[in-house]
Write an enzyme that holds these catalytic residues in place. Structure first.
Site, PDB file in Angstrom:
ATOM      1  CB  CYS A 116      -0.955   0.009   1.178  1.00 38.46           C
ATOM      2  SG  CYS A 116      -2.112  -1.363   1.157  1.00 38.46           S
ATOM      3  CG  HIS A 252      -3.001   3.638   2.599  1.00 39.55           C
ATOM      4  ND1 HIS A 252      -3.495   3.365   1.343  1.00 39.55           N
ATOM      5  CD2 HIS A 252      -3.091   2.486   3.313  1.00 39.55           C
ATOM      6  CE1 HIS A 252      -3.865   2.096   1.299  1.00 39.55           C
ATOM      7  NE2 HIS A 252      -3.629   1.541   2.481  1.00 39.55           N
ATOM      8  CG  ASN A 282      -6.509  -0.590   1.630  1.00 37.61           C
ATOM      9  OD1 ASN A 282      -5.866  -0.147   0.682  1.00 37.61           O
ATOM     10  ND2 ASN A 282      -5.945  -1.101   2.698  1.00 37.61           N
TER      11      ASN A 282
HETATM   12  O1  UT7 Z   1      -3.335  -0.970   3.834  1.00 34.28           O
HETATM   13  C1  UT7 Z   1      -3.046  -1.676   5.015  1.00 34.28           C
HETATM   14  C2  UT7 Z   1      -4.205  -2.586   5.280  1.00 34.28           C
HETATM   15  N1  UT7 Z   1      -4.626  -2.771   6.587  1.00 34.28           N
HETATM   16  C3  UT7 Z   1      -5.297  -1.933   7.389  1.00 34.28           C
HETATM   17  O2  UT7 Z   1      -5.215  -0.776   7.351  1.00 34.28           O
HETATM   18  C4  UT7 Z   1      -6.176  -2.535   8.418  1.00 34.28           C
HETATM   19  C5  UT7 Z   1      -5.887  -2.121   9.810  1.00 34.28           C
HETATM   20  N2  UT7 Z   1      -6.859  -2.695  10.677  1.00 34.28           N
HETATM   21  C6  UT7 Z   1      -8.163  -2.327  10.671  1.00 34.28           C
HETATM   22  O3  UT7 Z   1      -8.581  -1.489   9.897  1.00 34.28           O
HETATM   23  C7  UT7 Z   1      -9.084  -2.939  11.696  1.00 34.28           C
HETATM   24  O4  UT7 Z   1      -8.340  -3.679  12.629  1.00 34.28           O
HETATM   25  C8  UT7 Z   1     -10.170  -3.864  11.062  1.00 34.28           C
HETATM   26  C9  UT7 Z   1     -11.179  -3.020  10.326  1.00 34.28           C
HETATM   27  C10 UT7 Z   1      -9.531  -4.831  10.086  1.00 34.28           C
HETATM   28  C11 UT7 Z   1     -10.903  -4.644  12.133  1.00 34.28           C
HETATM   29  O5  UT7 Z   1     -11.464  -3.760  13.087  1.00 34.28           O
HETATM   30  P1  UT7 Z   1     -11.291  -4.055  14.653  1.00 34.28           P
HETATM   31  O6  UT7 Z   1     -12.040  -2.998  15.356  1.00 34.28           O
HETATM   32  O7  UT7 Z   1      -9.807  -4.147  14.921  1.00 34.28           O
HETATM   33  O8  UT7 Z   1     -12.039  -5.424  14.812  1.00 34.28           O
HETATM   34  P2  UT7 Z   1     -11.461  -6.856  15.238  1.00 34.28           P
HETATM   35  O9  UT7 Z   1     -10.618  -7.442  14.184  1.00 34.28           O
HETATM   36  O10 UT7 Z   1     -10.907  -6.780  16.622  1.00 34.28           O
HETATM   37  O11 UT7 Z   1     -12.815  -7.664  15.317  1.00 34.28           O
HETATM   38  C12 UT7 Z   1     -13.850  -7.333  16.274  1.00 34.28           C
HETATM   39  C13 UT7 Z   1     -14.982  -8.299  16.080  1.00 34.28           C
HETATM   40  C14 UT7 Z   1     -14.544  -9.750  16.062  1.00 34.28           C
HETATM   41  O12 UT7 Z   1     -15.569 -10.502  16.705  1.00 34.28           O
HETATM   42  P3  UT7 Z   1     -15.386 -10.990  18.230  1.00 34.28           P
HETATM   43  O13 UT7 Z   1     -14.147 -11.834  18.213  1.00 34.28           O
HETATM   44  O14 UT7 Z   1     -15.229  -9.728  19.021  1.00 34.28           O
HETATM   45  O15 UT7 Z   1     -16.647 -11.728  18.482  1.00 34.28           O
HETATM   46  C15 UT7 Z   1     -14.516 -10.114  14.601  1.00 34.28           C
HETATM   47  O16 UT7 Z   1     -14.759 -11.475  14.359  1.00 34.28           O
HETATM   48  O17 UT7 Z   1     -15.611  -8.063  14.813  1.00 34.28           O
HETATM   49  C16 UT7 Z   1     -15.671  -9.302  14.084  1.00 34.28           C
HETATM   50  N3  UT7 Z   1     -15.545  -8.984  12.665  1.00 34.28           N
HETATM   51  C17 UT7 Z   1     -16.613  -8.688  11.894  1.00 34.28           C
HETATM   52  N4  UT7 Z   1     -17.914  -8.599  12.166  1.00 34.28           N
HETATM   53  C18 UT7 Z   1     -18.737  -8.251  11.169  1.00 34.28           C
HETATM   54  C19 UT7 Z   1     -14.411  -8.905  11.904  1.00 34.28           C
HETATM   55  N5  UT7 Z   1     -14.731  -8.566  10.651  1.00 34.28           N
HETATM   56  C20 UT7 Z   1     -16.083  -8.412  10.619  1.00 34.28           C
HETATM   57  C21 UT7 Z   1     -16.995  -8.051   9.617  1.00 34.28           C
HETATM   58  N6  UT7 Z   1     -18.305  -7.972   9.936  1.00 34.28           N
HETATM   59  N7  UT7 Z   1     -16.622  -7.748   8.358  1.00 34.28           N
END
Ligand code: UT7
Length: 325
Positions: A116, A252, A282
Site C-alpha cells: 500500500c 492512505h 482500500n
Molecule cells: O493498507 C493496510 C491494510 N490494513 C489496514 O489498514 C487494516 C488495519 N486494521 C483495521 O482497519 C481494523 O483492525 C479492522 C477493520 C480490520 C478490524 O477492526 P477491529 O475494530 O480491529 O475489529 P477486530 O478485528 O478486533 O474484530 C472485532 C470483532 C470480532 O468478533 P469478536 O471476536 O469480538 O466476536 C470479529 O470477528 O468483529 C468481528 N468482525 C466482523 N464482524 C462483522 C471482523 N470482521 C467483521 C466483519 N463484519 N466484516
C-alpha cells in the site's frame, strides 16, 4: 529545503463501473453495513469486470493524467507502476501500459511492489530519476485489481478492499513555487504474517497457503497509526513546517479510524485530511493517487499549498512526501 524543480504536472484516475455496497456484500458474507461503517468508514467499493485488468485500469488513469498535464504520451520517457496485482509475472504491467498508450520505446518501464506504500515508493524513485536529469517526464501509476486476491468468505478482509487506479505525471516544474520538497521511505521488519498473501509467488498457492490477503487487523492498525504519525512528524521537522501549515493531508485510505487517529495525534483537524475511503475502500497502491486527484478536482488543493502524503502497507512499509502544489 530541497530543490523544488520536479513537480507533479497532472493527475488522473480510473475506477471500475461496478459498485459493491456493504449491503450487497452482507448478502454473501456474515457482516453488516453497520459493522463495516462503524469500524472502517467504508460504505462501498469498486470491483473490476472479469476481463478488466490492472493494466487496463492503469492505462485509463495514466491517459487521464497525461491529458491533465497537457503533454502527450510521446513525451513520457519513464513509467513506474506500483502494484501488488500485476497482470502477469512478466512482462511488467508498466510495459503493457506503455503499449496501450503508445509511449515511445525510449521509455524505461518497470513495476515496483511496496504494497500500500507502493505509490510513494514510485514517486520517490521517479523524483530521484528525474532529478538526475536523465529523464524528462515520468508517469507514476498505482493500480490494483485486489478483488482477484481476496477470500470472499473471510469477512475480516474481503469487506476492506477494492479495485482502482491513479496516476500522476512528473517533470520539471512550470513555475517558481511548485515541486516535491521531500520524501522519506521506511520499512519496519515485523513478522510478514501480520499482512500478507501466504502463497502464489515462488511458494505456490496451496489450500493452507492461498493466494489471498490475510491480515491481523488489530496489530496492523496500531503500527499503521504510529508509523504514519512518525513519518509525518519527521518530514515536517526536516522541512521546518508546522502541521497547521499543511493545507491538505492525503493519507492512505485503509480505515477512517486510522486517519482520525493520525489527525488526533498530529493535532491537525480532520477537515485538513482528504477522505474517500467511504467510496472506494482500500485500493492499496492506487489509494494515494486516487485521493490526490479527487482532492485536486474538488478544489481542496490550490497552487502554492503544502500537501502531505502518508502511507503504510505490508512489509510493513511506510512513507511520506511533502509537496508544494
Ligand atoms: O493498507 C493496510 C491494510 N490494513 C489496514 O489498514 C487494516 C488495519 N486494521 C483495521 O482497519 C481494523 O483492525 C479492522 C477493520 C480490520 C478490524 O477492526 P477491529 O475494530 O480491529 O475489529 P477486530 O478485528 O478486533 O474484530 C472485532 C470483532 C470480532 O468478533 P469478536 O471476536 O469480538 O466476536 C470479529 O470477528 O468483529 C468481528 N468482525 C466482523 N464482524 C462483522 C471482523 N470482521 C467483521 C466483519 N463484519 N466484516
Amino acid at each position: 529545503m530541497a530543490s523544488t524543480s520536479i513537480a507533479i504536472l497532472g493527475t488522473g484516475t480510473y475506477s471500475p463501473e461496478k459498485v459493491l455496497s456493504n449491503d450487497e456484500l452482507s448478502l454473501s458474507v456474515d457482516t453488516s453495513d453497520e459493522w463495516i461503517v462503524t469500524r472502517t468508514g467504508i460504505r462501498e467499493r469498486r470491483i473490476a469486470a472479469g476481463t478488466e485488468t490492472t493494466a487496463d485500469m492503469a492505462a485509463s488513469a495514466a491517459a487521464d493524467a497525461i491529458a491533465n498535464a497537457g503533454i502527450s504520451a510521446s513525451d513520457i520517457d519513464l513509467v513506474i507502476l506500483a502494484t501488488l496485482t500485476p497482470d502477469l509475472p512478466m512482462p511488467a504491467t508498466a510495459c503493457l501500459v506503455q503499449q496501450k498508450l503508445g509511449i515511445p520505446e525510449k521509455a524505461a518501464c518497470f513495476d515496483l511492489n511496496a504494497a500500500c506504500t507502493g505509490f510513494l515508493y514510485a514517486l520517490d524513485t521517479a523524483w530521484a530519476m528525474l532529478e538526475s536529469g536523465r529523464y524528462r517526464h515520468a508517469l507514476v501509476v498505482g493500480a490494483e485489481k485486489l478483488s482477484t486476491m481476496l477470500d470472499w468468505n473471510d469477512r475480516a478482509t474481503c469487506v476492506l478492499f477494492g479495485d482502482a487506479a491513479g496516476a500522476v505525471v512528473m517533470g520539471a516544474s512550470r513555475n517558481s513555487h511548485s515541486g516535491i520538497l521531500g520524501s522519506r521511505l521506511a520499512t519496519i521488519p515485523l513478522s510478514p504474517d501480520l499482512l500478507w498473501v501466504p502463497g502464489g509467488g515462488s511458494s505456490p498457492a496451496t489450500p493452507e497457503e492461498p493466494r489471498v490477503i490475510r491480515m491481523k487487523g488489530k496489530e496492523v492498525f496500531k503500527v499503521a497509526v504510529r508509523a504514519m504519525e512518525d513519518i509525518a512528524r519527521e518530514i515536517l521537522e526536516q522541512h521546518q513546517v508546522t502541521a497547521d501549515q499543511i493545507a491538505c493531508v492525503i493519507p492512505h485510505q485503509a480505515n477512517l479510524r486510522i486517519i482520525e487517529a493520525i489527525s488526533h495525534y498530529l493535532k491537525l483537524p480532520m477537515d485538513r485530511f482528504f477522505v474517500n475511503v467511504d467510496r472506494y475502500g482500500n485500493t492499496s497502491s492506487a489509494s494515494i493517487p486516487l485521493a490526490l486527484h479527487e482532492a485536486h478536482q474538488e478544489g481542496r488543493i490550490r497552487p502554492g499549498d503544502l500537501v502531505l502524503l502518508v502511507a503504510f502497507g505490508a512489509g510493513l512499509t511506510y512513507g511520506g512526501a511533502l509537496v508544494r502544489w
